[in-house]
Design a protein around this motif. Structure first.
Motif, PDB file in Angstrom:
ATOM      1  N   VAL A   4      26.322  40.339  43.796  1.00  9.86           N
ATOM      2  CA  VAL A   4      27.501  40.285  43.247  1.00  9.86           C
ATOM      3  C   VAL A   4      28.606  40.370  44.776  1.00  9.86           C
ATOM      4  N   ILE A   5      29.353  39.011  44.710  1.00 11.15           N
ATOM      5  CA  ILE A   5      29.816  39.551  46.302  1.00 11.15           C
ATOM      6  C   ILE A   5      31.703  40.650  46.028  1.00 11.15           C
ATOM      7  N   PHE A   6      31.840  41.168  45.956  1.00  4.25           N
ATOM      8  CA  PHE A   6      33.149  42.026  45.135  1.00  4.25           C
ATOM      9  C   PHE A   6      34.538  40.803  45.832  1.00  4.25           C
ATOM     10  N   ASP A   7      34.377  40.346  47.393  1.00  2.00           N
ATOM     11  CA  ASP A   7      35.320  39.441  47.462  1.00  2.00           C
ATOM     12  C   ASP A   7      35.743  38.593  46.317  1.00  2.00           C
ATOM     13  N   GLU A   8      34.456  37.954  46.200  1.00  2.00           N
ATOM     14  CA  GLU A   8      34.847  36.514  45.363  1.00  2.00           C
ATOM     15  C   GLU A   8      34.673  36.737  43.806  1.00  2.00           C
ATOM     16  N   LYS A  68      38.703  38.524  62.737  1.00  2.00           N
ATOM     17  CA  LYS A  68      37.811  38.747  61.459  1.00  2.00           C
ATOM     18  C   LYS A  68      38.667  39.581  60.477  1.00  2.00           C
ATOM     19  N   PRO A  69      38.387  38.983  58.861  1.00  2.00           N
ATOM     20  CA  PRO A  69      39.091  40.107  57.954  1.00  2.00           C
ATOM     21  C   PRO A  69      37.080  41.371  57.674  1.00  2.00           C
ATOM     22  N   LEU A  70      37.107  41.847  57.190  1.00  2.00           N
ATOM     23  CA  LEU A  70      36.069  43.262  56.871  1.00  2.00           C
ATOM     24  C   LEU A  70      35.356  42.486  55.487  1.00  2.00           C
ATOM     25  N   TYR A  71      36.631  42.206  54.428  1.00  2.00           N
ATOM     26  CA  TYR A  71      36.012  42.225  53.163  1.00  2.00           C
ATOM     27  C   TYR A  71      36.521  40.382  52.635  1.00  2.00           C
ATOM     28  N   SER A  72      35.526  39.970  53.618  1.00  2.00           N
ATOM     29  CA  SER A  72      35.460  38.115  52.982  1.00  2.00           C
ATOM     30  C   SER A  72      34.181  37.767  53.567  1.00  2.00           C
ATOM     31  N   PHE A  73      33.335  36.288  53.068  1.00  2.00           N
ATOM     32  CA  PHE A  73      32.030  35.631  53.394  1.00  2.00           C
ATOM     33  C   PHE A  73      32.603  34.720  53.191  1.00  2.00           C
ATOM     34  N   ALA A  74      31.399  34.402  54.331  1.00  2.00           N
ATOM     35  CA  ALA A  74      31.215  32.425  54.520  1.00  2.00           C
ATOM     36  C   ALA A  74      32.235  32.012  55.475  1.00  2.00           C
TER      37      ALA A  74
END
Length: 320
Positions: A149-153, A218-224
């Protein structure tokens, strides 16, 4: 680079990495998974790896083995002594190591994959801090959670209502404890200084003498690649609401070096994939993943309508 994440100095740096309200109890002594992404860059006419990102999070450990098997079947000319794994590891050894890391001493039915809607899996809390799920009409105790689980998502999905909170004191073992997702992440980049790293700063600590245009925001807490700004300016930095939650990383020049049948050469990143079972003193480098691109960045959103891009795998001669 991995060794630098195991020092007391790094532990002090990572102490403030977890956003308020997202810390999960019962953190493990070390992460069970670690991936390190290097961009293949051009420097002085030569190919050089440059650290792009790293994350203590499970990547496609099982899929890469499956992919290699499919490649061998499709291209039988690939020599058997060419492999994607490291340390002389055979396929059976690789699977045993994954099982030891994910299952440990638990039965497979007592270990669950936790991901956002993998199959709308139903899990509920019962009998204090224990978790159970329904299987063939019976309740099965959850002992270990293989966490993807990715918290940002998760935070961007208010329509989801998980049956338990990550912040609860649960009687489970996290395989890939959620806290490590933050501790070893983009938050680590300003700390890491080595031959193959690029300079990085938190946005609130960005030096006045530097030019933002030479960096990627870049934001620290995002992905993709979500939220990445390839052309930051001083005005954009001043407009950030929480500049301590952003970093600026020095731009690197990806090499266009992978030949393709259609002409344009592709750029590439290589992900080095580590597994760290609970009873091992050090993480174990086990496999790799290659991402190719012909767009401005890696990722599906930046390579639409392009070919010879996406996920692959790198092979090397066993023992070399």
């Amino acid at each position: 680079i991995v060794a630098k994440t195991r020092t007391p100095e790094f532990a002090r740096h990572a102490a403030g990495a977890i956003p308020s309200g997202l810390e999960v109890p019962n953190e493990t002594a070390h992460p069970n998974f670690l991936v390190v992404d290097f961009g293949i860059c051009t420097e002085g006419g030569n190919l050089r790896p440059r650290l792009i990102e790293l994350q203590a999070f499970p990547s496609l450990f099982g899929f890469q083995l499956l992919l290699l098997g499919c490649m061998r079947k499709a291209y039988p000319a690939i020599p058997r002594n060419w492999t994607s794994s490291f340390g002389g590891m055979q396929d059976d050894d690789y699977l045993k190591l994954l099982r030891r890391t994910i299952l440990a001493d638990s039965r497979a039915e007592n270990v669950v994959l936790l991901e956002i809607e993998p199959a709308k899996q139903k899990t509920r809390v019962e009998r204090g801090r224990q978790l159970f799920y329904q299987r063939a009409g019976r309740e099965v105790r959850i002992e270990r959670i293989y966490n993807r689980v990715i918290f940002d998502e998760l935070l961007r999905r208010p329509d989801l209502h998980p049956p338990f909170s990550f912040q609860e004191e649960l009687d489970v073992v996290w395989v890939g404890h959620p806290n490590w997702y933050f501790r070893i992440s983009k938050h680590s980049l300003p700390f890491l200084k080595a031959a193959h790293t690029a300079r990085a700063f938190f946005a609130n600590e960005f030096p006045a003498a530097e030019s933002p245009g030479d960096f990627v925001l870049k934001p620290l807490y995002s992905f993709a690649g979500l939220g990445v700004d390839m052309e930051p300016t001083r005005e954009k930095l001043e407009a950030l609401t929480n500049p301590h939650e952003w970093i600026l990383q020095q731009k690197v020049h990806y090499a266009e070096f992978v030949p393709t049948p259609e002409g344009p050469k592709s750029k590439a990143e290589i992900r080095m994939m580590f597994v760290w079972p609970d009873n091992e003193p050090e993480p174990i480098l086990v496999n790799n993943l290659v991402r190719m691109s012909q767009g401005k960045m890696m990722g599906v959103d930046f390579n639409k309508d392009k070919t010879w891009v996406g996920s692959s795998i790198a092979l090397h001669q066993r023992g070399s």
